[in-house]
Scaffold this motif. Sequence first.
Motif, PDB file in Angstrom:
ATOM      1  N   PHE A  23       8.263   7.978 -11.381  1.00 38.29           N
ATOM      2  CA  PHE A  23       7.132   7.721 -10.772  1.00 38.29           C
ATOM      3  C   PHE A  23       5.900   7.730 -11.623  1.00 38.29           C
ATOM      4  CE2 PHE A  23      10.002   8.028  -7.389  1.00 38.29           C
ATOM      5  CZ  PHE A  23       9.676   6.772  -6.551  1.00 38.29           C
ATOM      6  N   VAL A  24       5.202   6.553 -11.985  1.00 40.11           N
ATOM      7  CA  VAL A  24       3.816   6.819 -12.426  1.00 40.11           C
ATOM      8  C   VAL A  24       2.496   6.220 -11.522  1.00 40.11           C
ATOM      9  CG1 VAL A  24       2.587   5.677 -14.430  1.00 40.11           C
ATOM     10  CG2 VAL A  24       5.197   6.014 -14.837  1.00 40.11           C
ATOM     11  N   LEU A  25       1.820   7.399 -11.296  1.00 43.81           N
ATOM     12  CA  LEU A  25       0.982   6.905 -10.284  1.00 43.81           C
ATOM     13  C   LEU A  25      -0.566   6.864 -11.153  1.00 43.81           C
ATOM     14  CD1 LEU A  25      -0.382   7.076  -7.577  1.00 43.81           C
ATOM     15  CD2 LEU A  25      -0.466   9.524  -8.044  1.00 43.81           C
ATOM     16  N   SER A  26      -0.987   5.410 -10.696  1.00 46.34           N
ATOM     17  CA  SER A  26      -2.305   4.901 -11.489  1.00 46.34           C
ATOM     18  C   SER A  26      -2.984   4.281 -10.233  1.00 46.34           C
ATOM     19  CB  SER A  26      -1.755   4.137 -12.575  1.00 46.34           C
ATOM     20  OG  SER A  26      -2.905   3.852 -13.404  1.00 46.34           O
ATOM     21  N   ALA A  27      -3.529   4.706  -9.222  1.00 43.73           N
ATOM     22  CA  ALA A  27      -4.128   4.115  -8.060  1.00 43.73           C
ATOM     23  C   ALA A  27      -5.521   4.293  -8.212  1.00 43.73           C
ATOM     24  CB  ALA A  27      -3.631   4.677  -6.858  1.00 43.73           C
ATOM     25  N   GLY A  56      -0.501  19.799  -1.496  1.00 42.30           N
ATOM     26  CA  GLY A  56      -0.314  18.326  -1.948  1.00 42.30           C
ATOM     27  C   GLY A  56       0.442  18.639  -3.209  1.00 42.30           C
ATOM     28  N   LEU A  57       0.921  17.572  -3.633  1.00 46.03           N
ATOM     29  CA  LEU A  57       1.660  17.121  -4.848  1.00 46.03           C
ATOM     30  C   LEU A  57       0.857  17.327  -5.999  1.00 46.03           C
ATOM     31  CD1 LEU A  57       4.191  14.274  -3.912  1.00 46.03           C
ATOM     32  CD2 LEU A  57       4.314  16.708  -3.262  1.00 46.03           C
ATOM     33  N   ALA A  58       1.591  17.984  -7.197  1.00 47.27           N
ATOM     34  CA  ALA A  58       1.072  18.014  -8.584  1.00 47.27           C
ATOM     35  C   ALA A  58      -0.217  19.179  -8.440  1.00 47.27           C
ATOM     36  CB  ALA A  58       0.575  16.868  -9.061  1.00 47.27           C
ATOM     37  N   SER A 108      -5.644   8.144  -6.280  1.00 48.47           N
ATOM     38  CA  SER A 108      -4.589   8.933  -6.817  1.00 48.47           C
ATOM     39  C   SER A 108      -4.624  10.208  -6.473  1.00 48.47           C
ATOM     40  CB  SER A 108      -4.310   8.931  -8.182  1.00 48.47           C
ATOM     41  OG  SER A 108      -3.956   7.567  -8.732  1.00 48.47           O
ATOM     42  N   ALA A 109      -5.872  10.894  -6.400  1.00 43.31           N
ATOM     43  CA  ALA A 109      -5.975  12.195  -5.948  1.00 43.31           C
ATOM     44  C   ALA A 109      -5.645  12.181  -4.376  1.00 43.31           C
ATOM     45  CB  ALA A 109      -7.540  12.842  -6.159  1.00 43.31           C
ATOM     46  N   ALA A 110      -6.218  11.219  -3.645  1.00 40.77           N
ATOM     47  CA  ALA A 110      -6.317  11.232  -2.338  1.00 40.77           C
ATOM     48  C   ALA A 110      -4.577  11.253  -1.933  1.00 40.77           C
ATOM     49  CB  ALA A 110      -6.806  10.209  -1.617  1.00 40.77           C
ATOM     50  N   LEU A 111      -4.011  10.344  -2.692  1.00 39.49           N
ATOM     51  CA  LEU A 111      -2.435  10.002  -2.425  1.00 39.49           C
ATOM     52  C   LEU A 111      -1.534  11.278  -2.499  1.00 39.49           C
ATOM     53  CD1 LEU A 111      -0.514   7.898  -1.804  1.00 39.49           C
ATOM     54  CD2 LEU A 111      -0.426   7.418  -4.073  1.00 39.49           C
ATOM     55  N   LEU A 112      -1.977  12.031  -3.686  1.00 45.85           N
ATOM     56  CA  LEU A 112      -1.258  13.343  -4.022  1.00 45.85           C
ATOM     57  C   LEU A 112      -1.678  14.145  -2.666  1.00 45.85           C
ATOM     58  CD1 LEU A 112      -1.966  13.427  -7.817  1.00 45.85           C
ATOM     59  CD2 LEU A 112       0.207  13.128  -6.831  1.00 45.85           C
ATOM     60  N   LEU A 113      -2.841  14.393  -2.121  1.00 46.94           N
ATOM     61  CA  LEU A 113      -3.271  15.496  -1.134  1.00 46.94           C
ATOM     62  C   LEU A 113      -2.447  14.818   0.015  1.00 46.94           C
ATOM     63  CD1 LEU A 113      -7.078  15.852  -2.027  1.00 46.94           C
ATOM     64  CD2 LEU A 113      -5.151  17.438  -2.356  1.00 46.94           C
ATOM     65  N   LEU A 127       0.869  -1.297  -0.025  1.00 47.62           N
ATOM     66  CA  LEU A 127      -0.064   0.046  -0.071  1.00 47.62           C
ATOM     67  C   LEU A 127       0.957   1.133  -0.112  1.00 47.62           C
ATOM     68  CD1 LEU A 127      -3.152   1.138   0.529  1.00 47.62           C
ATOM     69  CD2 LEU A 127      -2.276   1.316   2.860  1.00 47.62           C
ATOM     70  N   VAL A 128       0.794   2.108  -0.848  1.00 44.94           N
ATOM     71  CA  VAL A 128       1.665   3.229  -1.166  1.00 44.94           C
ATOM     72  C   VAL A 128       0.838   4.252  -0.211  1.00 44.94           C
ATOM     73  CG1 VAL A 128       2.447   4.988  -2.572  1.00 44.94           C
ATOM     74  CG2 VAL A 128       2.653   2.562  -3.400  1.00 44.94           C
ATOM     75  N   GLU A 129       1.475   4.980   0.642  1.00 43.08           N
ATOM     76  CA  GLU A 129       0.704   5.777   1.538  1.00 43.08           C
ATOM     77  C   GLU A 129       1.121   7.335   0.967  1.00 43.08           C
ATOM     78  OE1 GLU A 129       0.730   3.864   5.885  1.00 43.08           O
ATOM     79  OE2 GLU A 129       2.733   4.336   5.330  1.00 43.08           O
ATOM     80  N   ARG A 130       2.274   7.674   0.803  1.00 46.04           N
ATOM     81  CA  ARG A 130       2.638   9.033   0.406  1.00 46.04           C
ATOM     82  C   ARG A 130       3.834   8.890  -0.783  1.00 46.04           C
ATOM     83  NH1 ARG A 130       2.437  12.824   4.641  1.00 46.04           N
ATOM     84  NH2 ARG A 130       4.278  13.812   3.757  1.00 46.04           N
TER      85      ARG A 130
END
Length: 506
Positions: free
Chosen positions: A264-268, A288-290, A273-278, A232-235
């Motif tokens: 890094f290629v985010l595809s959750a 948040g990132l991006a 993905s939005a939640a992970l960036l925030l 599980l990627v958290e951050r």
Amino acid sequence: MPATMNQDPADVVIIGSGVGGGGVALQLAGSGAKVLVLERGRFLPREPHNWDLEEVFVKQRYKTDDIWYADGRAFRPGMFYFVGGLTKFYGTAMFRLRERDFERVQHEEGESPAWPIRYADLEPWYALAERLFGVRGQAGIDPTEPARSCAYAHPPVPHEPVMQAIHDRLQAQGLSPFPMPSAIDLGDAGRCRRCSNCDALPCRIDAKGDAEIKLIRPALRQPNVELRTGVLVERLLTDAGGRRIVAAQVLEDGVRKHIGGKLFVLSAGAINSAALLLRSANRAHPGGLANSSDVVGRHYMTHNTTALMALHPLKRNRTRFPKTLALHDFYFGSASYGYPLGSLQLLGKIREPMLRGPLGHLPRMLRALLAQHSVDWYAQSEDLPDPDSRVTLRQDGAINLHWKRSNLKAHQRWVSQCKEILRGTGYPLVLAKGFGTEVVSHQCGTVRFGADERTSALDALCKAWDHDNLYVVDAGFFPSSAAVNPALTVAAQALRVGRHLREQLS
Ligand SMILES: Cc1cc2nc3c(=O)[nH]c(=O)nc-3n(C[C@H](O)[C@H](O)[C@H](O)COP(=O)(O)OP(=O)(O)OC[C@H]3O[C@@H](n4cnc5c(N)ncnc54)[C@H](O)[C@@H]3O)c2cc1C
């Protein structure tokens, strides 16, 4: 908990093994790059329960236990965390967007914005995605069909008798029903047995063209691609300046670790993905990132959708694979309505256990009767992007989903028209039930791509404007939802981005 860092960072770390992550992984397979795919789920077990309706729909065996919130109300979202992502459960409808879907389109209640790319940019990748997924279809009948560089590689799934009769009745109404493009492995040497257990169920015999079978497994045949499940990627962590992602903070078997990488290629998935960036906000990126544009998590869309059961008391529907028809005659409007209405397509055959939730108040026998006699349809209209339709994080870190619904007048009009059309096929009673917030199947829009970094998070190749080495390729990149199912478009763009990355890395 102390975090450990891997000593030998991957060239490319892909987060999520769905259509988006799988498409990029496949394009990088066999390249010189060391590719690591991180997936929070495991391989979906092949077991008798796969096709057990009580297990899948009543006990919800495969649905996540995660709890999200819709404006304070807790709910268990329709999310399935497995290798292959949501396509393990998808209904195999594989549509291209229309040419006009890439342009600005006026709707009665708002505007659907233009994409930063045109249909022609994606066409070759649509063609590749159709080939990879084994999509069956027939070009030249759908009145809104975009230009194609090649025919479908496989003929459409033949109609069963009930569907053939409905097809003929639709034609008699002057309409142009067309074979639904579908990714199932049918035909002489095909695995599909038309078992009825397709839409919203996993395929026990791997006959469904899903992201595990068609993208991830072939990618893993190359030694440069590794998949780690249960991670599980958290951050995401950046360097001090915040331009580069340096590591993913993950939880693996209860142990918190850092996994380093060069790209890094985010595809959750659009929501995660939005939640992970925030969740990855840091001193350099407090929002948040991006997210210097403040669009991450905004413009959440998931289509306006309604299930329709067309009923005839004396006709029993024994169709096993009904998803062979779709109708786009009114996709962009009708003679009496100058705005887009939507698409109509068949659903997988509804059976009694599937109705326990939505029609739980009815006696079981009545539900069973309805299911035996219904022909089941899916009316779909565009959901327009609204900045206040949003994924945010609660203080405890959980996801809050505020789906601000849009374009409902057009959808209601479309549903009424669909009822009339279906009554005209010889089914006097049509029941309708709209899908609610829990159904996040067609989630998109939360990390939109665009031509202007002030109003989008990603450029036209899905690279984050704010970071040198971060791409986001799940359905989050959609600036508009159109009114067809999203998976083929996610696949096409992921294949396009994957090829771009391969060229960059070589
Ligand atoms: C029941 C159902 C029927 C559908 N039918 C159709 C259809 O017929 N046609 C169609 O076009 N579309 C359909 N869809 C939608 C389609 O499946 C999705 O649009 C598509 O699969 C989205 O792909 P994705 O790569 O964006 O995201 P996902 O498929 O959601 O992939 C994301 C992946 O990331 C993993 N992940 C999430 N968070 C993390 C994390 N923090 N760390 C590590 N891994 C993580 C997930 O487990 C998942 O494997 C359907 C969906 C459902 C649920």
